[in-house]
Design a protein around this motif. Structure first.
Motif, short mmCIF file in Angstrom:
data_model
loop_
_atom_site.label_atom_id
_atom_site.label_comp_id
_atom_site.label_asym_id
_atom_site.label_seq_id
_atom_site.Cartn_x
_atom_site.Cartn_y
_atom_site.Cartn_z
N PRO A 147 6.04 4.79 4.64
CA PRO A 147 4.83 4.13 3.70
C PRO A 147 4.02 4.93 3.03
O PRO A 147 3.70 5.75 3.64
CB PRO A 147 4.31 3.00 4.47
CG PRO A 147 4.28 3.57 5.82
CD PRO A 147 5.96 4.27 5.94
N GLY A 148 3.58 4.82 1.61
CA GLY A 148 2.87 5.65 0.74
C GLY A 148 3.38 7.01 0.48
O GLY A 148 2.65 7.93 0.14
N VAL A 149 4.69 7.28 0.76
CA VAL A 149 5.36 8.73 0.61
C VAL A 149 6.69 8.52 -0.44
O VAL A 149 7.20 7.56 -0.29
CB VAL A 149 5.88 9.30 1.67
CG1 VAL A 149 6.72 10.41 1.49
CG2 VAL A 149 4.65 9.57 2.54
N PHE A 150 6.60 9.14 -1.69
CA PHE A 150 7.59 9.19 -2.53
C PHE A 150 8.83 10.05 -1.87
O PHE A 150 8.90 11.10 -1.58
CB PHE A 150 7.35 10.02 -3.82
CG PHE A 150 6.24 9.00 -4.53
CD1 PHE A 150 6.91 8.21 -5.48
CD2 PHE A 150 5.02 9.36 -4.70
CE1 PHE A 150 6.12 7.70 -6.58
CE2 PHE A 150 4.05 8.52 -5.52
CZ PHE A 150 4.52 7.88 -6.37
N THR A 151 9.99 9.10 -1.41
CA THR A 151 11.00 9.68 -1.00
C THR A 151 12.25 9.84 -2.01
O THR A 151 12.62 8.69 -2.92
CB THR A 151 11.43 8.88 0.26
OG1 THR A 151 10.60 8.61 1.28
CG2 THR A 151 12.79 9.30 0.87
N GLU A 152 12.95 10.98 -2.07
CA GLU A 152 14.00 11.27 -3.02
C GLU A 152 15.41 11.56 -2.29
O GLU A 152 15.26 11.72 -1.02
CB GLU A 152 13.83 12.79 -3.71
CG GLU A 152 14.82 13.03 -4.83
CD GLU A 152 14.63 14.20 -5.46
OE1 GLU A 152 15.15 14.70 -6.41
OE2 GLU A 152 13.73 14.96 -4.98
N ASP A 153 16.48 10.61 -2.84
CA ASP A 153 17.91 10.74 -2.33
C ASP A 153 18.28 12.16 -1.95
O ASP A 153 17.78 13.18 -2.87
CB ASP A 153 18.49 9.59 -2.48
CG ASP A 153 19.11 10.11 -4.11
OD1 ASP A 153 18.82 11.23 -4.59
OD2 ASP A 153 19.92 9.14 -4.42
#
Length: 356
Positions: A147-153
């Motif tokens: 939560p609250g973190v930008f996650t890239e595949d």
């Protein structure tokens, strides 16, 4: 056990324990900083930080134990010479074997631990680390959202942001998804979402009550769509196949197929306990110091010998891997030279009547 041996063993154990704790702490901090750096840039999952730290410590355990053992023996014996206790004990009848006996009694159990870790433990840890990395690489990316973190595949085509995640990792709130497919940029926002898995094994993030913007970056034809439900397929992560390296193979497997690469690994593993034992015995004559003279030169000389010995062990592994020398010849050459050097120093230091 004589009083001398009990006192020396107790002092060596205390010195080796402090040395191991200090070395392990320093190495753990360095390894933790590197691992956290990988996690910060997204190359490693946050939940994998501590397991990777454990695997790294296991690989370095023989080096840490052998170095701590050598430091504990050397510093304890050096103190005896510095405080003139060694002269008193020698006048009381302590000869070369009398000095080597407590060192061997203290070092042999630790050397056996080093042998077990180097011959089997490191390879087991590398295999377990590979299995753990395989599980991480094949896991759906949505299950590793924070939560609250930008996650890239891993393909770099989708960025997901969620504000809240339920305790069961299935329900999310305030979702932002940016994707790039076929030259078009898509931005999807939704109030909530649900992670579902279909009967065929495909995983979808089902968004509810949201909007989707789609268009070509820089162009004016942006399309807007309102939706009640919108499903985003989470593509499975396919792990690349890896071959088994000699470092991860069991020791019997190395010996059953004695090619140069395997024999080089065998030489490297066997050198850990041999070098640890020889270095502990080498610390007996090297610890001698004249109380009236400075001891800095003796310490520097000891460190140079330790570094040179370990470098020659690494060179011998390369010689065996390049088929320039056999495994037996490599072991006899490197450790045989060190054994002759050890016996020479013992003879020079304890010339005269050899009492026990």
């Amino acid at each position: 056990m004589r009083r001398f041996e009990r006192a020396l063993t107790r002092e060596m154990a205390a010195g080796a324990g402090v040395g191991f704790a200090a070395l392990a702490a320093i190495f753990s901090v360095v390894l933790l900083v590197r691992t956290l750096g990988k996690a910060a840039i997204g190359d490693l999952e946050v939940e994998a930080v501590m397991p990777m730290l454990g695997f790294g410590l296991l690989r370095s355990l023989p080096v840490l134990l052998s170095l701590a053992l050598f430091v504990g023996v050397f510093m304890s014996l050096a103190r005896l010479w510095r405080d003139s206790e060694a002269v008193i004990w020698m006048n009381g009848g302590i000869g070369p074997w009398g000095w080597a006996r407590p060192v061997l009694a203290f070092a042999l159990p630790v050397v056996l631990i080093i042998a077990f870790v180097s011959l089997e433990g490191i390879a087991w840890g590398i295999r377990k680390q590979a299995e753990y990395e395989l599980i991480l690489s094949t896991k759906d990316k949505i299950t590793s959202l924070a939560p609250g973190v930008f996650t890239e595949d891993r393909q770099g085509k989708r960025v997901v942001f969620v504000e809240k995640i339920s305790s069961d990792d299935r329900h999310v709130e305030n979702v932002f998804v940016q994707s790039f497919e076929r030259g078009r940029m898509g931005v999807t926002v939704a109030r909530q979402g649900l992670v579902t898995q279909m009967d065929n094994g495909d995983t979808f993030l089902v968004l509810e009550q949201g909007k989707r913007y789609a268009g070509v970056p820089g162009a004016a034809d942006i399309q807007l769509a309102l939706f009640k439900r919108y499903s985003v397929r989470i593509p499975p992560q396919v792990a690349a196949k890896r071959g088994i390296s000699p470092r991860a193979m069991k020791t019997p497997e190395l010996l059953r197929n004695p090619i140069p690469m395997h024999m080089g690994e065998w030489v490297w593993r066997l050198s850990y306990p041999i070098s640890a034992l020889l270095l502990c015995l080498l610390a007996v004559p090297l610890s001698y110091a004249n109380p009236r003279a400075g001891r800095s030169l003796n310490v520097v000389f000891t460190l140079l010998i330790y570094a040179a010995y370990n470098n020659f062990v690494g060179l011998s592994q390369g010689w065996v891997e390049r088929a320039m020398m056999g495994a037996t010849e490599s072991l006899l050459l490197v450790h045989g030279i060190m054994l002759l050097f050890l016996l020479t120093l013992f003879w020079r230091r304890f010339r005269g009547p050899w009492t026990s």
